[in-house]
Scaffold this motif. Sequence first.
Motif, PDB file in Angstrom:
ATOM      1  N   UNK A   1      21.302  91.201  56.379  1.00 34.72           N
ATOM      2  CA  UNK A   1      22.509  91.338  57.256  1.00 34.72           C
ATOM      3  C   UNK A   1      23.009  89.946  58.281  1.00 34.72           C
ATOM      4  N   UNK A   2      24.234  90.054  58.938  1.00 33.67           N
ATOM      5  CA  UNK A   2      24.311  88.749  59.470  1.00 33.67           C
ATOM      6  C   UNK A   2      25.109  89.262  60.987  1.00 33.67           C
ATOM      7  N   UNK A   3      24.866  88.416  61.681  1.00 34.84           N
ATOM      8  CA  UNK A   3      25.190  88.715  63.293  1.00 34.84           C
ATOM      9  C   UNK A   3      26.834  88.586  62.889  1.00 34.84           C
ATOM     10  N   UNK A   4      27.559  89.282  64.206  1.00 35.96           N
ATOM     11  CA  UNK A   4      28.955  89.299  64.175  1.00 35.96           C
ATOM     12  C   UNK A   4      29.655  87.885  64.164  1.00 35.96           C
ATOM     13  N   UNK A   5      29.331  87.013  64.736  1.00 34.43           N
ATOM     14  CA  UNK A   5      29.594  85.734  64.798  1.00 34.43           C
ATOM     15  C   UNK A   5      29.615  85.042  63.316  1.00 34.43           C
ATOM     16  N   UNK A   6      28.464  85.298  62.569  1.00 34.82           N
ATOM     17  CA  UNK A   6      28.331  84.725  61.209  1.00 34.82           C
ATOM     18  C   UNK A   6      29.203  85.662  60.171  1.00 34.82           C
ATOM     19  N   UNK A   7      29.102  86.891  60.530  1.00 34.40           N
ATOM     20  CA  UNK A   7      30.239  87.721  59.687  1.00 34.40           C
ATOM     21  C   UNK A   7      31.836  87.205  59.577  1.00 34.40           C
ATOM     22  N   UNK A   8      32.163  86.860  61.021  1.00 39.23           N
ATOM     23  CA  UNK A   8      33.615  86.197  61.285  1.00 39.23           C
ATOM     24  C   UNK A   8      33.471  84.886  60.351  1.00 39.23           C
ATOM     25  N   UNK A   9      32.677  84.060  60.647  1.00 40.92           N
ATOM     26  CA  UNK A   9      32.779  82.767  59.958  1.00 40.92           C
ATOM     27  C   UNK A   9      32.938  82.917  58.301  1.00 40.92           C
ATOM     28  N   UNK A  10      32.112  83.693  57.853  1.00 36.89           N
ATOM     29  CA  UNK A  10      32.261  84.001  56.550  1.00 36.89           C
ATOM     30  C   UNK A  10      33.466  84.743  56.117  1.00 36.89           C
ATOM     31  N   UNK A  11      33.877  85.732  56.845  1.00 34.55           N
ATOM     32  CA  UNK A  11      35.258  86.167  56.310  1.00 34.55           C
ATOM     33  C   UNK A  11      36.411  85.242  56.385  1.00 34.55           C
ATOM     34  N   UNK A  12      36.395  84.345  57.463  1.00 25.04           N
ATOM     35  CA  UNK A  12      37.228  83.512  57.754  1.00 25.04           C
ATOM     36  C   UNK A  12      37.119  82.467  56.604  1.00 25.04           C
ATOM     37  N   UNK A  13      36.031  81.970  56.285  1.00 23.72           N
ATOM     38  CA  UNK A  13      35.822  80.845  55.217  1.00 23.72           C
ATOM     39  C   UNK A  13      36.120  81.365  53.849  1.00 23.72           C
ATOM     40  N   UNK A  14      36.145  82.773  53.668  1.00 26.15           N
ATOM     41  CA  UNK A  14      36.406  83.526  52.273  1.00 26.15           C
ATOM     42  C   UNK A  14      37.937  84.116  52.266  1.00 26.15           C
ATOM     43  N   UNK A  15      38.652  83.959  53.581  1.00 26.03           N
ATOM     44  CA  UNK A  15      39.831  84.751  53.674  1.00 26.03           C
ATOM     45  C   UNK A  15      39.800  86.112  53.324  1.00 26.03           C
ATOM     46  N   UNK A  16      38.766  86.753  53.539  1.00 26.35           N
ATOM     47  CA  UNK A  16      38.576  88.015  53.701  1.00 26.35           C
ATOM     48  C   UNK A  16      38.335  88.737  54.792  1.00 26.35           C
TER      49      UNK A  16
END
Length: 136
Positions: A47-62
């Motif tokens: 799993x990832x922290x909320x902040x890391x999830x947001x970074x990943x989602x933004x980087x992937x445009x998902x």
Amino acid sequence: MPSTTPDFATRLKQAREHRKLTQAELAARARLTPIQISHFETGVKPSASAATLVKLANALSVSVDYLLGRTAEVDAVGGPAALVLRNLGTASAETIETVAEIAKALATKDAARRQATAGPPRPPTIKPGKDSPDTR
């Protein structure tokens, strides 16, 4: 009964591959390390922290919901424009105004480029028939 919803590791890898990114490229976009991406995708870190999830989602445009398996839609809701707006959520009014001016300038430039590549308008094609001039 086991869940058929893909887990975070699977979703992250699917989204990365859908965007045709390497782990290193995703890491750079998300401001993470390639080893972190590897650990997420292999389940070493499940799993990832909320902040890391947001970074990943933004980087992937998902959406974060996609990464968490809450939706099957790989593309972020609202597309790239909505992603830009979400990223501006905490920006100052001055920053938002600057981004709006830049967006307007880029849209104008894009429209001019499209018009230039379209070429001159073509003359109408006259088809033989009852409305065409008599050529006898």
